[in-house]
Design a protein around this motif. Sequence first.
Motif, short mmCIF file in Angstrom:
data_model
loop_
_atom_site.label_atom_id
_atom_site.label_comp_id
_atom_site.label_asym_id
_atom_site.label_seq_id
_atom_site.Cartn_x
_atom_site.Cartn_y
_atom_site.Cartn_z
N GLY B 64 0.81 -1.21 0.00
CA GLY B 64 0.00 0.00 0.00
C GLY B 64 0.84 1.25 0.00
O GLY B 64 2.07 1.20 -0.05
N ARG B 71 -4.87 6.23 3.67
CA ARG B 71 -5.76 5.17 4.11
C ARG B 71 -7.20 5.53 3.85
O ARG B 71 -7.60 6.67 4.08
CB ARG B 71 -5.61 4.98 5.62
CG ARG B 71 -4.65 3.93 6.02
CD ARG B 71 -4.65 3.85 7.51
NE ARG B 71 -5.46 2.74 7.96
CZ ARG B 71 -6.34 2.81 8.95
NH1 ARG B 71 -6.57 3.93 9.55
NH2 ARG B 71 -7.01 1.75 9.32
N ASP B 86 -7.97 -0.15 4.07
CA ASP B 86 -7.42 0.24 5.37
C ASP B 86 -5.90 0.17 5.41
O ASP B 86 -5.29 0.67 6.35
CB ASP B 86 -8.01 -0.63 6.48
CG ASP B 86 -7.68 -2.09 6.29
OD1 ASP B 86 -7.79 -2.57 5.14
OD2 ASP B 86 -7.32 -2.76 7.25
N LEU B 87 -5.26 -0.48 4.42
CA LEU B 87 -3.80 -0.49 4.39
C LEU B 87 -3.29 0.40 3.27
O LEU B 87 -2.18 0.21 2.78
CB LEU B 87 -3.28 -1.92 4.24
CG LEU B 87 -3.43 -2.76 5.50
CD1 LEU B 87 -3.23 -4.22 5.21
CD2 LEU B 87 -2.46 -2.30 6.57
N ARG B 89 -4.09 0.57 0.22
CA ARG B 89 -3.91 -0.07 -1.08
C ARG B 89 -5.02 0.37 -2.01
O ARG B 89 -6.17 0.53 -1.60
CB ARG B 89 -3.93 -1.60 -0.93
CG ARG B 89 -2.77 -2.10 -0.11
CD ARG B 89 -2.87 -3.58 0.13
NE ARG B 89 -4.06 -3.93 0.89
CZ ARG B 89 -4.18 -5.04 1.60
NH1 ARG B 89 -3.20 -5.91 1.63
NH2 ARG B 89 -5.27 -5.29 2.28
#
Lengths: 529, 301
Positions: B64, B71, B86-87, B89
């Motif tokens: 990510g 995020r 959430d990461l 990515r």
Amino acid sequence: MFHKRLLASGAIAALLIGSMPLRAETPADTLIQAWSIDDIITLDPAEIFEFTASEIAGNSYETLIGYDPKNVSDIFGKAAESWTISEDGKTISFTMREGRSFASGNPITAEDAVFSLVRAVKLDKSPAFILTQFGLNADNVDEMVVQTGPMTFDFKMDQAYAPTLVLYCLTATVAMVVDKKLVMEHEANGDFGYEWLKTNYAGSGPFTIRDWRANEVVVLERNPNYSGEAAPMARAIYRHIPETATQRLLLEKGDIDIARNLAAEDIKALEGNADIRIDSGVKGSIYYLGMNQKNEFLGKPEVRQAMKYLVDYQTIADTIMAGKVKVHQAFLPEGFLGALNDNPFSLNVEKAKELLAEAGVPDGFTVTMDTRNTPEITAMGQAIQQTMAEAGITLELIPGDGQQTLTKYRARNHDIYIGRWGPDYQDPHTNADTFARNPDNADDAASKPLAWRNAWDIPEMTKAADAAVLESDPDKRAEMYLALQKESQETSPFVIMFQEIEVLGMRNNVEGFIVGPSFNDNSFAHVTK
Amino acid sequence: MSTREWLLSEQPASRRQARLGQGYRTWLAFRGNWLAMVGLGIVLALIVIAALADVLAPYNPVTGGDLNTQRLLPPLSPGHLLGTDDLARDILSRLIHGTRLTLMVVALVALIATPIGLLVGTTAGYFGGWVDTVLMRLTDIVLAFPRLILALAFVAALGPGIENAIIAIAITSWPPYARLARAETLTIRNSDFIAATRLQGASSLRIIWKHIVPLCMSSVIIRVTLDMAGIILTAAGVGFLGLGAQPPQPEWGAMIAGGRRFLLDQWWVATMPGLAIFVVSLGFNLLGDGLRDVLDPKGRK
């Protein structure tokens, strides 16, 4: 007939519609919490070792001695009134408090206290080591824990351990006082009432356990015979709600009073809600990476240090784990005697590369990391994977469930393991015992602490940790632990990253919930709403 | 004579011409069904995207961006058309790379399950008697279990992972093909041409392989195509429950499971892979429907 039914259903519909705008509210005398309670396997204090069950026991049983959850060095008597330590430091004599009784109405005497300790040692369930480490075992416990009068008994040990260590161990759930008369009424085949107590209650705390239905609910009721101040709440109920988002919705709607498993995103979203308050308390659990010294790369001291510069501690604590952890890099969690609170490491790829070059692996290497497939551990693993890649280290995540990863870790077949470690009692020895002691590094060693699991052979540190156990002066003892932690930061194969923060979202009218350092210190005995 | 006329000729001069002409007529009938064409388009797009994933995806699907700033960005953020997870990515890149996993599951399940089903079905139908009874009761037993539950049991026994998920789904999806193939075989096994082949001394294996299987193929292909959507959903279901593809692989079901935690505030994390599964399943269903219309002899006017 048909019309009647139609009318009736119409009336019900009208009622339903009419009641829609009303907010659901929990009863005024009942505290309702949503928590994932699937870890409960027993309600017997001699066997309880799980977070949820510990908290339930903490509110329904009493220990001999306790400590102030805000200041754990303040130790005081609970079921016991006072204690004296013998000259040679091997015997502690307890005097029980007069006039206290169990929920059943039976008085609490020294006989119950002795029975509880002997029972825990003889049943020998997972937490029994907290008591047996003082040289107690099923054969000698009857001579080591002896009743000396109706309200007095002696607790003997094989060595002169640091008094605080012994006292903290006696605040653990395994040393809680059970009602001998009631338990023995339900004894079958000499099991000390074990089968019965698994799902029943024989304690003296502010609440009694009325009902436990696995993965559904735990119901506690106010103890009418409680010897202290009666709890304001008549009932306390835990509902099993595994989904964090569901807990949040129930909390927002007012169907529950406290949500116990909120995710970082839920906490952030609830911060703006005027009806809800976020309360938190620092817990003893720490998140760490364990690097197996059997691995040809990880066994090099420079590589071990380099890895400590390749985790972006602050960013993880601020984003994926926001509100749920704080950066902490020593093996003793904050709040413990002798805890080291400096955080010398931060993400520093240049420094890590230098160290890797010194170790003779300037281009990095490939290692695997066993990662439990829970959302938080997985997310942390992936974040670490990214920062390690910046220094050329290829970290391959091997996902698995808790059982799989732990089994592999315990057999020390891993490269790197990302884990969470919770202290078993409030004394520093609990973590020093596992992070800084490895009496035998052989594959078939009898004791297998975390240092053993990572094949870290440390005869000198083991000796230092053993000496700290026997030091009776708290200040000197604290210094010994500080030195151990500093050495661990400089040499150990543990990348200690975070200390856990427990977060509770509660309705604004709930007052008086105490969040303690361990789960059996979480108390709702004084909650009002 | 144009190619078209040559293909549509009523008096084909060669076997090849007849076969090609038949194929062309089928294609014409298929082309007339615009819904089927949409389905075909979706499936072809899936294949192209999977083949060109490295070129098409703007970001790496596994690593990510900056956790502090990138995020959970909403869709249509600059640089992230479908937002980020959430990461940090890029969801679009993960969806694009996820097509490979989806296609792999579908293709491998079809390749494993179809031959098993055909073999069991044609053998049972051709030999009849106790062979038929044994094979069909076996089929009934497997068929009696709900597919997802049986797949879950297999995955639980074999261990989580995309390969095991494929095996588990394949093991549970052959029985319908076996039944179908048996029914087709029963209708043709007493035909004159089979009897003629047998009189010429052909072995059972040759008869089944050369004469029966080709005749069963069209109905089995239709059935397989129609089942593709079910296979995708089962794979996503297994992935959702954490027993299929493991993180950080961008499997759509696992992506939904990961995004579920953010559904209340960051709806896109779970919704985008959900939409992808929906579109691809729909594509396979439309394609299967269209194929049935043109390939099923009984369905023809």
